[in-house]
Motif scaffolding. Sequence first.
Motif, mmCIF file in Angstrom:
data_model
loop_
_atom_site.group_PDB
_atom_site.id
_atom_site.type_symbol
_atom_site.label_atom_id
_atom_site.label_comp_id
_atom_site.label_asym_id
_atom_site.label_seq_id
_atom_site.Cartn_x
_atom_site.Cartn_y
_atom_site.Cartn_z
ATOM 1 N N VAL A 322 0.762 -1.352 0.053
ATOM 2 C CA VAL A 322 0.016 -0.107 -0.082
ATOM 3 C C VAL A 322 0.861 1.104 0.018
ATOM 4 C CG1 VAL A 322 -1.874 1.312 1.118
ATOM 5 C CG2 VAL A 322 -1.707 -1.190 1.482
ATOM 6 N N VAL A 323 0.710 2.009 -0.829
ATOM 7 C CA VAL A 323 1.263 3.315 -1.044
ATOM 8 C C VAL A 323 0.351 4.350 -0.444
ATOM 9 C CG1 VAL A 323 2.524 4.949 -2.414
ATOM 10 C CG2 VAL A 323 3.076 2.771 -2.835
ATOM 11 N N ALA A 324 0.456 5.197 0.858
ATOM 12 C CA ALA A 324 -0.206 6.406 1.226
ATOM 13 C C ALA A 324 0.716 7.492 1.478
ATOM 14 C CB ALA A 324 -0.487 5.790 2.533
ATOM 15 N N GLN A 325 -0.010 8.746 1.644
ATOM 16 C CA GLN A 325 0.824 10.020 1.845
ATOM 17 C C GLN A 325 1.150 9.594 3.097
ATOM 18 O OE1 GLN A 325 0.570 12.779 -0.085
ATOM 19 N NE2 GLN A 325 0.193 11.113 -1.463
ATOM 20 N N ASP A 326 2.499 10.442 3.390
ATOM 21 C CA ASP A 326 3.324 10.273 4.695
ATOM 22 C C ASP A 326 2.767 11.437 5.486
ATOM 23 O OD1 ASP A 326 5.098 9.748 6.353
ATOM 24 O OD2 ASP A 326 6.666 10.328 5.669
ATOM 25 N N ARG A 327 1.674 11.217 6.245
ATOM 26 C CA ARG A 327 1.172 11.927 6.902
ATOM 27 C C ARG A 327 0.680 11.254 8.391
ATOM 28 N NH1 ARG A 327 -3.080 14.636 2.640
ATOM 29 N NH2 ARG A 327 -1.702 15.634 1.302
ATOM 30 N N PRO A 328 0.562 12.069 9.478
ATOM 31 C CA PRO A 328 0.222 11.515 10.661
ATOM 32 C C PRO A 328 -1.315 10.903 10.547
ATOM 33 C CG PRO A 328 1.061 13.737 11.229
ATOM 34 C CD PRO A 328 1.057 13.617 9.665
ATOM 35 N N GLY A 329 -1.423 9.371 11.059
ATOM 36 C CA GLY A 329 -2.638 8.882 10.957
ATOM 37 C C GLY A 329 -2.829 7.840 9.709
ATOM 38 N N ALA A 330 -1.789 8.060 8.739
ATOM 39 C CA ALA A 330 -1.966 7.291 7.647
ATOM 40 C C ALA A 330 -1.983 5.824 7.871
ATOM 41 C CB ALA A 330 -1.001 7.612 6.586
ATOM 42 N N LEU A 331 -1.062 5.332 8.665
ATOM 43 C CA LEU A 331 -0.802 3.964 9.009
ATOM 44 C C LEU A 331 -2.237 3.311 9.808
ATOM 45 C CD1 LEU A 331 0.550 1.330 8.997
ATOM 46 C CD2 LEU A 331 1.925 1.992 10.953
ATOM 47 N N ALA A 332 -2.712 4.274 10.579
ATOM 48 C CA ALA A 332 -3.975 3.716 11.519
ATOM 49 C C ALA A 332 -5.060 3.806 10.433
ATOM 50 C CB ALA A 332 -4.007 5.143 12.454
ATOM 51 N N ARG A 333 -5.051 4.695 9.643
ATOM 52 C CA ARG A 333 -6.285 4.624 8.735
ATOM 53 C C ARG A 333 -6.169 3.250 8.017
ATOM 54 N NH1 ARG A 333 -5.367 10.030 8.265
ATOM 55 N NH2 ARG A 333 -4.100 9.796 6.517
ATOM 56 N N ILE A 334 -5.156 3.002 7.496
ATOM 57 C CA ILE A 334 -5.022 1.522 6.765
ATOM 58 C C ILE A 334 -5.381 0.631 7.480
ATOM 59 C CG2 ILE A 334 -3.224 0.102 5.577
ATOM 60 C CD1 ILE A 334 -1.657 2.552 4.571
ATOM 61 N N THR A 335 -4.825 0.310 8.812
ATOM 62 C CA THR A 335 -5.172 -0.500 9.910
ATOM 63 C C THR A 335 -6.587 -0.601 10.052
ATOM 64 O OG1 THR A 335 -4.227 0.471 11.410
ATOM 65 C CG2 THR A 335 -2.685 -1.230 10.503
ATOM 66 N N ASP A 360 6.772 12.473 -0.434
ATOM 67 C CA ASP A 360 5.901 12.831 0.539
ATOM 68 C C ASP A 360 5.119 11.311 0.590
ATOM 69 O OD1 ASP A 360 4.891 12.729 -1.829
ATOM 70 O OD2 ASP A 360 3.271 14.319 -1.645
ATOM 71 N N GLU A 361 5.430 10.267 0.194
ATOM 72 C CA GLU A 361 4.899 9.139 0.263
ATOM 73 C C GLU A 361 5.275 7.963 1.408
ATOM 74 O OE1 GLU A 361 2.443 8.691 -3.658
ATOM 75 O OE2 GLU A 361 4.411 8.171 -3.769
ATOM 76 N N VAL A 362 4.676 7.119 1.614
ATOM 77 C CA VAL A 362 5.202 5.855 2.658
ATOM 78 C C VAL A 362 4.593 4.586 1.845
ATOM 79 C CG1 VAL A 362 3.185 6.005 4.198
ATOM 80 C CG2 VAL A 362 5.372 4.947 4.827
ATOM 81 N N GLU A 363 5.594 3.562 2.130
ATOM 82 C CA GLU A 363 4.919 2.249 1.499
ATOM 83 C C GLU A 363 5.129 1.398 2.696
ATOM 84 O OE1 GLU A 363 6.960 -0.068 -1.949
ATOM 85 O OE2 GLU A 363 7.812 -0.998 -0.099
ATOM 86 N N VAL A 364 3.766 0.672 2.631
ATOM 87 C CA VAL A 364 3.484 -0.167 3.585
ATOM 88 C C VAL A 364 3.034 -1.601 3.126
ATOM 89 C CG1 VAL A 364 1.825 -0.699 5.649
ATOM 90 C CG2 VAL A 364 2.456 1.829 5.086
ATOM 91 N N VAL A 365 3.658 -2.422 3.662
ATOM 92 C CA VAL A 365 3.405 -3.939 3.310
ATOM 93 C C VAL A 365 2.996 -4.707 4.350
ATOM 94 C CG1 VAL A 365 4.438 -5.991 2.242
ATOM 95 C CG2 VAL A 365 5.573 -3.878 1.698
ATOM 96 N N LEU A 366 1.915 -5.298 4.218
ATOM 97 C CA LEU A 366 1.086 -5.889 5.288
ATOM 98 C C LEU A 366 0.976 -7.429 4.760
ATOM 99 C CD1 LEU A 366 -0.708 -3.043 4.696
ATOM 100 C CD2 LEU A 366 -1.189 -3.586 7.172
#
Length: 394
Positions: A322-335, A360-366
């Motif tokens: 998942v590629v999301a905007q690197d902002r506070p709460g982005a990971l929380a919204r994904i989870t 300005d993005e972050v990669e999350v692998v779940l």
Amino acid sequence: MVRRAAADLAGVVRATPSHRSDTLTRITGREVWLKPEHLQRTGSFKIRGASHHIRHLPADGRPVIAASAGNHAQGVALAAALAGRAATVLMPESAPLPKVEATRSYGAEVRLVGSVVDDTLAAAQAEAAARGSHLVPPFDDPLVIAGQGTVGLEVATEARDVEAVLVPVGGGGLLAGTAVALRALRPEVRIVGVEAAGAAAVRASLAAGHPVTLEQVDTIADGIALKSPSARTLAHIEALVDDVVTVTDEEIARTLVLLLERGKAVVEPAGVVGLAALLAGRVPGTGPALAVLSGGNVDPLLLAKLIEHGLAAAGRFVRVRVVAQDRPGALARITGAIAALGLNVLTVDHLRAAARVGVDEVEVVLTLETRDPDQRQEVVDRLRADGHRVELLA
């Protein structure tokens, strides 16, 4: 000859009565029976042929030698010990450590030679000729075939109503012997050999009309990973067997996990190929079918990998990028989105410096635990609806 072998093996082999599986019957929609040779002494059917061969050797006290990836090795080691003979077993360099140690525990000297069983067998044949030892073949021998045929003899009486019998096939000894017994006692039964797709030497040989040697084998089912059958076993298969089919490693892994989870049985990859073919719909018909579970000698480390592979193949977990905007709460919204689907998160890798994302993005692998394959796409759809770029990895 098979009946004589059964008499010779009285007191040596363990009873492994065939039984009906209610769970597998529900899953497949046809009555399923299992012949649990993974519960046999040494963990496989191989003790039958090895013991029968060694019993008929000259009473000269000379040692025996054999080559094997593991199951024949253990069968020869125990059979030799019971007969009071010294045994040397050559095993491939890639042989699983538990199989090597188990063979040694029965009293055999073990040496690692060659990369595959075929190479190891050639070395054993050369050493037997040089030292005068008795070679105990893994499959290319009438006494071994007759010993393995006692499996078919038992199936014929334990599961009288089955219409099809599925037998794992590598070198072909078990399939040849089982077919001899069943054709004599239950000629109407459909006999199907099952190979791993990555080691389909028997199918290639049947197509060619003579034994074919594969250039390489590639399968998780190490117990049947042979490059070629023998002329003897191929002749038996051509004359007595109705069909030979193949199953993929994914199908093997899924079946292994199913047996662990629902059947409470630890069976090695080679041992489940018959059942895998039945589950994959490779065997026509709707009547009762029996799968021979030929062995249960599986390396615990390999078992852990197979469980993970089997769960993935069965759609029981999914990996997404998942590629999301690197902002506070982005990971929380994904989870949070994942939690809303009722899924469990197994692992999370949160990467800001990944090469494929913007500054300005972050990669999350779940890695997520799912209930069934349909939920894989639900995850992707839900995360995309939230505005994320999503890639299904596995």
